[in-house]
Design an enzyme around this catalytic site. Structure first.
Site, PDB file in Angstrom:
ATOM      1  N   HIS A   1       0.877  -1.175   0.000  1.00  0.00           N
ATOM      2  CA  HIS A   1       0.000   0.000   0.000  1.00  0.00           C
ATOM      3  C   HIS A   1       0.915   1.226   0.000  1.00  0.00           C
ATOM      4  CE1 HIS A   1      -3.785  -1.952   2.000  1.00  0.00           C
ATOM      5  NE2 HIS A   1      -4.059  -1.662   0.732  1.00  0.00           N
TER       6      HIS A   1
ATOM      7  N   CYS B   1      -2.359   3.172   9.255  1.00  0.00           N
ATOM      8  CA  CYS B   1      -3.384   2.282   8.698  1.00  0.00           C
ATOM      9  C   CYS B   1      -4.643   2.279   9.569  1.00  0.00           C
ATOM     10  CB  CYS B   1      -2.885   0.844   8.639  1.00  0.00           C
ATOM     11  SG  CYS B   1      -1.469   0.595   7.606  1.00  0.00           S
TER      12      CYS B   1
HETATM   13  N1  ARG Z   1      -4.126  -6.880   6.730  1.00  0.00           N
HETATM   14  C1  ARG Z   1      -4.533  -5.674   6.072  1.00  0.00           C
HETATM   15  C2  ARG Z   1      -4.631  -5.912   4.574  1.00  0.00           C
HETATM   16  O1  ARG Z   1      -3.866  -6.686   4.054  1.00  0.00           O
HETATM   17  C3  ARG Z   1      -3.596  -4.572   6.387  1.00  0.00           C
HETATM   18  C4  ARG Z   1      -4.029  -3.240   5.840  1.00  0.00           C
HETATM   19  C5  ARG Z   1      -3.039  -2.138   6.074  1.00  0.00           C
HETATM   20  N2  ARG Z   1      -3.573  -0.902   5.722  1.00  0.00           N
HETATM   21  C6  ARG Z   1      -2.900   0.116   5.154  1.00  0.00           C
HETATM   22  N3  ARG Z   1      -3.495   1.244   5.019  1.00  0.00           N
HETATM   23  N4  ARG Z   1      -1.662  -0.032   4.712  1.00  0.00           N
HETATM   24  O2  ARG Z   1      -5.463  -5.362   3.913  1.00  0.00           O
END
Ligand code: ARG
Length: 288
Positions: free
Chosen positions: A168, A265
């Site tokens: 991300h 996050c």
């Molecule tokens: N386990 C979550 C996923 O894979 C983590 C999300 C992390 N969020 C972020 N904004 N980077 O979607």
């Protein structure tokens, strides 16, 4: 800068989907009590610093809903709700959508795959929007978002993510202040770095080390009073921040790291910036 955010209690938080991202190796079980305490500490840190916190109700079986950043992006009164690429997270959209409708935002639901503020970050007092793609969000989200926002004051850029550990954009790219940026260069291709340094002065950017990147230093929350809140920073990074009058506050997020997430996050900026506020800020940053 985050002044008004949305958070979701980790009531059902867990890591049950093997390799939904490369961090989720399931070698270690989540300690639920510890996760709750870590999340509460983050919430308290934010409240103590004067950030307004709103809450969305956690939903059973939606173990990743605690990562509110992925729910949407908000621009003025428009909430653009995510269309998750991650299959186990798809059902989250309707709850985020409902939150924004109930709270009077003009709410739009993305048709193209797009994971919200996880892959959509503003900089330069919201005159630039950076969209990450390559793992979760689709590059074509740019056209759809451009149509929804339709504001010529906003320039939208796409950035290609190349390393699955930084899947991300908010794991490797952290705009803060007016025109500052902390980033992990190895997460991007050359063309994207070129786009970044076309807008940000490279000399002023903080390029984080492998160690800081692995500890999710770029997943920091930038709040008023020159403060960044993250899981952990090396002394070197802290010093670099101090040199430019910023302070890095650490709050342990180890349980969330097991899921590939950290402080940023867990929060979503839901402030409805009005146009004149943005204009005022632009004047401050670029002079009259
Ligand atoms: N386990 C979550 C996923 O894979 C983590 C999300 C992390 N969020 C972020 N904004 N980077 O979607």
């Amino acid at each position: 800068m985050f002044k008004n955010i949305l958070m979701c209690k980790p009531k059902y938080f867990d890591v049950i989907h093997y390799k939904l991202n490369e961090h989720m190796l399931m070698k270690q079980k989540v300690n639920y009590d510890r996760a709750y305490i870590q999340w509460r500490n983050l919430e308290n840190n934010l409240l103590y610093q004067g950030v307004k916190v709103n809450y969305i109700k956690p939903q059973k079986n939606l173990v990743d809903m605690v990562f509110a950043a992925n729910g949407a992006i908000v621009y003025n009164n428009k909430a653009i709700v995510s269309n998750y690429n991650a299959i186990p997270r798809k059902k989250e959209s309707k709850y985020y959508s409902n939150f924004f409708v109930v709270n009077g935002y003009d709410t739009y639901e993305m048709k193209t795959e797009f994971e919200g503020a996880g892959d959509g970050l503003f900089s330069h007092c919201r005159t630039h929007l950076w969209l990450g793609y390559g793992f979760r969000s689709n590059k074509d989200s740019k056209t759809e978002i451009e149509d929804i926002i339709s504001d010529h004051n906003l320039e939208i850029h796409t950035l290609k993510l190349t390393n699955p550990l930084w899947y991300h954009l908010d794991t490797c790219f952290c705009p803060f202040g007016v025109d500052r940026l902390m980033l992990y260069e190895k997460a991007f291709d050359k063309e994207s770095l070129r786009k970044i340094y076309n807008v940000f002065d490279e000399e002023k950017c903080i390029k984080v080390s492998d160690e800081d990147a692995e500890n999710f230093a770029c997943n920091s929350i930038s709040i008023p009073n020159n403060i960044l809140i993250g899981h952990s920073y090396t002394p070197k990074l802290k010093e670099k921040l101090r040199d430019i009058d910023y302070r890095g506050i650490e709050t342990l997020m180890s349980e969330f790291l097991l899921s590939g997430g950290s402080t940023k996050c867990c929060v979503l900026d839901v402030e409805r910036y009005r146009d004149n506020e943005v204009e005022k800020k632009i004047q401050i940053s670029y002079g009259p």
